[in-house]
Design an enzyme around this catalytic site. Structure first.
Site, PDB file in Angstrom:
ATOM      1  N   ASP A 149       0.863  -1.180   0.000  1.00 34.64           N
ATOM      2  CA  ASP A 149       0.000   0.000   0.000  1.00 34.64           C
ATOM      3  C   ASP A 149       0.894   1.223   0.000  1.00 34.64           C
ATOM      4  OD1 ASP A 149      -2.394  -1.435   0.075  1.00 34.64           O
ATOM      5  OD2 ASP A 149      -2.438  -1.488   2.260  1.00 34.64           O
ATOM      6  N   ASP A 165      -7.044  -1.367  -4.552  1.00 33.78           N
ATOM      7  CA  ASP A 165      -8.076  -0.996  -3.584  1.00 33.78           C
ATOM      8  C   ASP A 165      -9.025   0.045  -4.176  1.00 33.78           C
ATOM      9  OD1 ASP A 165      -6.837  -2.662  -1.713  1.00 33.78           O
ATOM     10  OD2 ASP A 165      -5.701  -1.016  -0.815  1.00 33.78           O
TER      11      ASP A 165
END
Length: 193
Positions: A149, A165
């Site tokens: 991330d 995401d």
């Protein structure tokens, strides 16, 4: 368009989206790993490297078997819907229903047109983005046991996320909006045949 061409289009778009996701994650590893930060919009949007062994918001830390089962179930569900979609990507109301509903006083001309035919293209593209996002994060989990991330939205201290995401989140919002404002329960009768 022939059904096989819709499949080719679906997988072509999915491959491009997955490649974009994986490329952005490799850039995050290359330029952000080791504690570096890149401020895109000062005090608002920051790129920072994070290894997430869980799901969204860090929940279910280290549950790789669970993620494997859920991801496979979601992917199989999407492929089933894709297989069942009509080849012209249109929903049509049967002749009997059109004949009995011919511009009756309780429906407007616009509602009549909407009842006559609806496009399934929005659903097609939403499924493609969910599929791509699921595979993008699945690749990370299988190769590294964590998801990379790197996008951090500072004003609300939102959890760090990635491109996959974004695909899944925006697609789920789109699916929710379509389900409540565009399609109705009867529109999905094609899944039962």
């Amino acid at each position: 368009m022939k059904k096989i061409l819709w499949y080719v289009l679906f997988f072509f778009i999915a491959v491009l989206l997955i490649l974009l996701d994986q490329w952005t994650k490799s850039l995050a590893v290359q330029f952000l790993k080791g504690g570096k930060e890149l401020s895109l919009i000062p005090h608002i949007l920051v790129l920072v490297y994070v290894e997430n062994p869980g799901a969204a918001f860090g929940i279910l830390h280290g549950q790789q078997g669970f993620f494997l089962i859920i991801t496979i179930a979601v992917l199989l569900g999407i492929l089933y819907v894709l297989w069942k979609l009509p080849k012209d990507m249109r929903l049509k109301v049967g002749k009997e229903e059109i004949a009995t509903n011919q511009l009756s006083s309780d429906i407007s001309a616009r509602e009549y047109k909407n009842k006559k035919e609806k496009s399934l293209l929005p659903l097609f593209f939403i499924l493609c983005f969910i599929f791509s996002g699921a595979i993008g994060n699945f690749i990370d989990r299988q190769l590294q046991s964590y998801v990379v991330d790197f996008i951090y939205f500072k004003p609300i201290d939102f959890p760090v996320f990635n491109v996959a995401d974004i695909y899944v989140t925006l697609s789920c919002i789109g699916l929710f909006l379509l389900a409540f404002f565009y399609y109705n329960e009867d529109d999905f009768a094609f899944l039962k045949h």
